[in-house]
Design an enzyme around this catalytic site. Structure first.
Site, PDB file in Angstrom:
ATOM      1  N   ASN A   1       4.777  18.434  32.112  1.00  0.00           N
ATOM      2  CA  ASN A   1       4.129  18.854  33.164  1.00  0.00           C
ATOM      3  C   ASN A   1       3.973  17.631  34.142  1.00  0.00           C
ATOM      4  OD1 ASN A   1       1.963  18.101  31.510  1.00  0.00           O
ATOM      5  ND2 ASN A   1       0.449  19.388  32.785  1.00  0.00           N
TER       6      ASN A   1
ATOM      7  N   CYS B   1      -2.892  20.452  33.093  1.00  0.00           N
ATOM      8  CA  CYS B   1      -4.121  20.899  32.109  1.00  0.00           C
ATOM      9  C   CYS B   1      -5.383  21.305  32.490  1.00  0.00           C
ATOM     10  CB  CYS B   1      -3.845  19.718  31.186  1.00  0.00           C
ATOM     11  SG  CYS B   1      -4.349  18.019  32.264  1.00  0.00           S
TER      12      CYS B   1
ATOM     13  N   GLY C   1      -0.294  17.590  24.740  1.00  0.00           N
ATOM     14  CA  GLY C   1       0.395  18.641  24.552  1.00  0.00           C
ATOM     15  C   GLY C   1      -0.447  19.836  24.286  1.00  0.00           C
ATOM     16  N   SER C   2       0.109  20.950  23.837  1.00  0.00           N
ATOM     17  CA  SER C   2      -0.669  22.093  23.507  1.00  0.00           C
ATOM     18  C   SER C   2      -1.620  21.901  22.401  1.00  0.00           C
ATOM     19  CB  SER C   2       0.205  23.353  23.313  1.00  0.00           C
ATOM     20  OG  SER C   2       0.879  23.020  22.150  1.00  0.00           O
TER      21      SER C   2
ATOM     22  N   LYS D   1       8.287   9.932  22.050  1.00  0.00           N
ATOM     23  CA  LYS D   1       9.305  11.204  22.030  1.00  0.00           C
ATOM     24  C   LYS D   1       8.853  11.974  23.202  1.00  0.00           C
ATOM     25  CE  LYS D   1       9.405  15.163  20.955  1.00  0.00           C
ATOM     26  NZ  LYS D   1       9.937  16.061  22.033  1.00  0.00           N
ATOM     27  N   PRO D   2       9.464  11.997  24.323  1.00  0.00           N
ATOM     28  CA  PRO D   2       9.208  12.837  25.494  1.00  0.00           C
ATOM     29  C   PRO D   2       9.702  14.367  25.170  1.00  0.00           C
ATOM     30  CG  PRO D   2      11.444  11.522  25.885  1.00  0.00           C
ATOM     31  CD  PRO D   2      10.973  10.939  24.437  1.00  0.00           C
TER      32      PRO D   2
ATOM     33  N   GLU E   1      -4.992  14.728  23.557  1.00  0.00           N
ATOM     34  CA  GLU E   1      -5.022  15.100  24.797  1.00  0.00           C
ATOM     35  C   GLU E   1      -4.430  16.544  24.947  1.00  0.00           C
ATOM     36  OE1 GLU E   1      -7.111  14.109  27.089  1.00  0.00           O
ATOM     37  OE2 GLU E   1      -6.951  11.898  27.037  1.00  0.00           O
ATOM     38  N   LEU E   2      -5.404  17.531  24.828  1.00  0.00           N
ATOM     39  CA  LEU E   2      -4.752  19.015  24.492  1.00  0.00           C
ATOM     40  C   LEU E   2      -5.052  19.898  25.785  1.00  0.00           C
ATOM     41  CD1 LEU E   2      -5.911  19.371  20.874  1.00  0.00           C
ATOM     42  CD2 LEU E   2      -3.830  18.205  21.902  1.00  0.00           C
TER      43      LEU E   2
HETATM   44  P1  NAD Z   1       3.846  21.355  23.322  1.00  0.00           P
HETATM   45  O1  NAD Z   1       2.506  20.943  22.645  1.00  0.00           O
HETATM   46  O2  NAD Z   1       4.877  22.430  23.388  1.00  0.00           O
HETATM   47  O3  NAD Z   1       4.816  19.846  23.314  1.00  0.00           O
HETATM   48  C1  NAD Z   1       4.329  18.583  23.612  1.00  0.00           C
HETATM   49  C2  NAD Z   1       5.185  17.730  23.009  1.00  0.00           C
HETATM   50  O4  NAD Z   1       5.078  17.695  21.621  1.00  0.00           O
HETATM   51  C3  NAD Z   1       6.574  17.778  23.362  1.00  0.00           C
HETATM   52  O5  NAD Z   1       7.268  16.622  23.287  1.00  0.00           O
HETATM   53  C4  NAD Z   1       7.202  18.504  22.128  1.00  0.00           C
HETATM   54  O6  NAD Z   1       8.653  18.405  21.848  1.00  0.00           O
HETATM   55  C5  NAD Z   1       6.411  17.963  20.946  1.00  0.00           C
HETATM   56  N1  NAD Z   1       6.204  18.922  19.763  1.00  0.00           N
HETATM   57  C6  NAD Z   1       6.596  20.239  19.661  1.00  0.00           C
HETATM   58  N2  NAD Z   1       5.957  20.634  18.356  1.00  0.00           N
HETATM   59  C7  NAD Z   1       5.772  19.617  17.817  1.00  0.00           C
HETATM   60  C8  NAD Z   1       5.231  19.293  16.368  1.00  0.00           C
HETATM   61  N3  NAD Z   1       4.984  20.512  15.499  1.00  0.00           N
HETATM   62  N4  NAD Z   1       4.914  17.954  16.070  1.00  0.00           N
HETATM   63  C9  NAD Z   1       5.164  17.051  16.714  1.00  0.00           C
HETATM   64  N5  NAD Z   1       5.484  16.989  18.252  1.00  0.00           N
HETATM   65  C10 NAD Z   1       5.773  18.331  18.452  1.00  0.00           C
HETATM   66  O7  NAD Z   1       3.109  21.272  24.915  1.00  0.00           O
HETATM   67  P2  NAD Z   1       4.186  21.308  26.321  1.00  0.00           P
HETATM   68  O8  NAD Z   1       4.381  22.831  26.515  1.00  0.00           O
HETATM   69  O9  NAD Z   1       5.084  20.203  26.526  1.00  0.00           O
HETATM   70  O10 NAD Z   1       2.808  20.785  27.445  1.00  0.00           O
HETATM   71  C11 NAD Z   1       1.912  21.786  27.855  1.00  0.00           C
HETATM   72  C12 NAD Z   1       0.381  21.430  27.146  1.00  0.00           C
HETATM   73  O11 NAD Z   1       0.112  20.290  27.489  1.00  0.00           O
HETATM   74  C13 NAD Z   1      -0.439  22.540  27.698  1.00  0.00           C
HETATM   75  O12 NAD Z   1      -1.297  22.956  26.757  1.00  0.00           O
HETATM   76  C14 NAD Z   1      -1.261  21.548  28.789  1.00  0.00           C
HETATM   77  O13 NAD Z   1      -2.695  22.132  28.838  1.00  0.00           O
HETATM   78  C15 NAD Z   1      -1.193  20.271  27.662  1.00  0.00           C
HETATM   79  N6  NAD Z   1      -1.388  18.953  28.309  1.00  0.00           N
HETATM   80  C16 NAD Z   1      -2.857  18.443  28.347  1.00  0.00           C
HETATM   81  C17 NAD Z   1      -3.055  17.036  29.085  1.00  0.00           C
HETATM   82  C18 NAD Z   1      -4.434  16.502  28.878  1.00  0.00           C
HETATM   83  O14 NAD Z   1      -4.658  15.662  29.547  1.00  0.00           O
HETATM   84  N7  NAD Z   1      -5.280  17.128  28.075  1.00  0.00           N
HETATM   85  C19 NAD Z   1      -1.817  16.648  29.987  1.00  0.00           C
HETATM   86  C20 NAD Z   1      -1.182  17.329  30.335  1.00  0.00           C
HETATM   87  C21 NAD Z   1      -0.552  18.585  29.639  1.00  0.00           C
END
Ligand code: NAD
Length: 455
Positions: free
Chosen positions: A133, A262, A206-207, A156-157, A228-229
């Site tokens: 994002n 986020c 990520g999530s 790992k982007p 950071e979730l």
């Molecule tokens: P996601 O968790 O689906 O994926 C994030 C990353 O993790 C990707 O590179 C993905 O390939 C990898 N990934 C997926 N499954 C994995 C696993 N089991 N083990 C290790 N890596 C894995 O999240 P997304 O859809 O890419 O991003 C959106 C989320 O990120 C939202 O929940 C958002 O709130 C959060 N986010 C948080 C912040 C913050 O600062 N707190 C900032 C930006 C985004």
């Protein structure tokens, strides 16, 4: 060619163009190559590491337009915002280096008998796993403190934005020793393999669910994590709030980046006495947004980053409407990956849209009878990333803000702090955090080295 909404969707539906996923069988070897390169890097003084990276700023400035264009094409962010993100990273690069170096400089503490030095050592190899994002900014926030602390990095982007990550990391690699910053491409499969490898610190944005998986795996071998979730940020509009200011903020913070931020405002609790006027003001602002081709500078909302993301948002809207929410604006099905900016009223906490992260351009308004009710509802969430309180009596609004269970909260503004503040989530929105001296130091292992004071 006329750019239609469905061609915009197609533009983001084949994200891996030209970049093959890294075979998971090669991951441990990649980590070991980075580890070997890290031996010489960690031996350099902090100032030399910093000097080596300084030239990146000029290259990022030269490449701002290209980085912005790739990001926009890959994930649908309007071109002005994507280029703005690249420019922001370039403009703050040297300042970031300096503030990280300041945070990581050793310091002493002493008493009558002992003098101690607190120093910051590298962990070894850091895995930087990032989302789509903010596909440039989050790379910079994750990787710079790791490198300056003397670590090697395996990045790992997101599978949604591999090309902009490849472009950004190749600029960094113009200035770094070979193998120190390695990049792995792919999706959750590669992410899981990296987490299961011998990396020493996992920096993940990520999530919540992926973060929980990482915490469980890392916990088994006590590997360090910074997670950071996601969030479900509340906004409280008190009875004395300036409606123009509150509605401007709500519109910007609910719809920016198609709600894929986020710290998007995902729940709005408005005092009953001003609810109708606030709804009206928010609908007016939603109607002014321009949905369309993200490469058009006039566009304010592009397509969702993926069909999967669109499906989540649609299912939340449908669930809310089924349970009695009123659609004040938008909400109609769209072609491709587009979601109309949508304003819902009459929502409540039985609805998914008020409990789970939606991550879409939807503003959800719930009337409340009192400040106590607003605070109780705001805290009725497993998330605690950001929050905002709007009220003309600032002292009263500050007291309300202090009652919200959250890592960051703004009064009559967004939740982001002054320059140098950490970016931090409470509750299930994070473990550890980044930015600011407090955050930079989490990328290093503290060492306390003590000796007797000479008389
Ligand atoms: P996601 O968790 O689906 O994926 C994030 C990353 O993790 C990707 O590179 C993905 O390939 C990898 N990934 C997926 N499954 C994995 C696993 N089991 N083990 C290790 N890596 C894995 O999240 P997304 O859809 O890419 O991003 C959106 C989320 O990120 C939202 O929940 C958002 O709130 C959060 N986010 C948080 C912040 C913050 O600062 N707190 C900032 C930006 C985004």
């Amino acid at each position: 060619m006329t750019f239609t909404l469905s061609t915009a969707a197609a533009a983001v539906s084949a994200p891996q163009d030209g970049i093959a996923p890294t075979p998971v069988t090669s991951l441990e070897g990649i980590v070991e190559r980075a580890r070997a390169a890290g031996v010489r890097w960690r031996a350099l003084p902090l100032a030399s590491r910093m000097t080596q990276l300084e030239g990146v700023a000029v290259r990022l400035k030269e490449e701002t337009a290209r980085l912005g264009a790739i990001a926009s094409a890959e994930m649908g962010k309007p071109i002005a915002e994507a280029t703005g993100e690249a420019k922001y990273c370039a403009d703050r690069f040297v300042e970031d280096l300096q503030s990280i170096a300041n945070a990581l400089a050793p310091y002493t503490r002493s008493d009558e008998r002992t003098i101690s030095t607190i120093a910051f050592d590298p962990f070894g190899v850091v895995a930087a796993i990032t989302p789509w994002n903010f596909p440039i900014l989050i790379l910079q926030q994750s990787v710079l403190p790791a490198l300056l602390a003397g670590n090697a990095v395996v990045a790992k982007p997101s599978e949604v934005t591999p090309r902009v990550a490849a472009a950004y990391y190749s600029i960094l690699n113009e200035f770094l020793p070979q193998d120190l910053l390695m990049v792995v491409f792919g999706d959750g499969e590669q992410g899981r393999a990296l987490v299961a490898s011998s990396v020493d610190l996992i920096v993940f944005t990520g999530s919540r669910n992926t973060g929980a998986h990482i915490a469980a795996v890392a916990g088994k071998r006590l590997a360090r994590v910074i997670l950071e979730l996601g969030g479900k940020d509340p906004m409280l509009v008190l009875d004395d709030a300036d409606l123009v200011r509150a509605a401007d903020f709500a519109a910007n913070n609910s719809f920016r980046n198609a709600g894929q931020v986020c710290v998007s405002t995902e729940r709005i609790y408005v005092d009953r006495s001003i609810a109708r006027a606030f709804e009206h003001a928010l609908v007016e602002r939603a109607a002014m947004l321009k949905v369309g081709d993200p490469s058009d500078p006039a566009t304010t909302i592009g397509p969702m980053s993926s069909a999967r993301q669109k499906a989540i948002v649609q299912s939340h809207i449908e669930d809310a409407v089924k349970r009695g929410a009123r659609v004040l604006f938008g909400g109609r099905p769209q072609a491709g990956n587009f979601v109309e900016p949508t304003v819902l009223a009459g929502v409540d906490h039985t609805m998914k849209i008020m409990r789970e992260e939606t991550f879409g351009p939807v503003a959800c308004i719930m009337e409340v009878a009192s400040i106590d009710e607003a605070v109780t509802l705001a805290n009725d969430s497993p998330f605690g990333l950001g929050a905002a309180v709007f009220g003309a009596d600032e002292a009263r609004a500050m007291l309300v803000a202090e009652r919200i269970e959250t890592g960051m909260v703004g009064v009559n503004q967004g939740c982001g702090g002054a320059k140098g503040c950490p970016w931090v989530g409470a509750k299930q929105s994070g473990i550890g955090f980044h930015s600011g001296p407090e955050g930079h130091r989490l990328f290093a292992q503290l060492r306390v080295l003590s000796r007797k004071k000479s008389n």
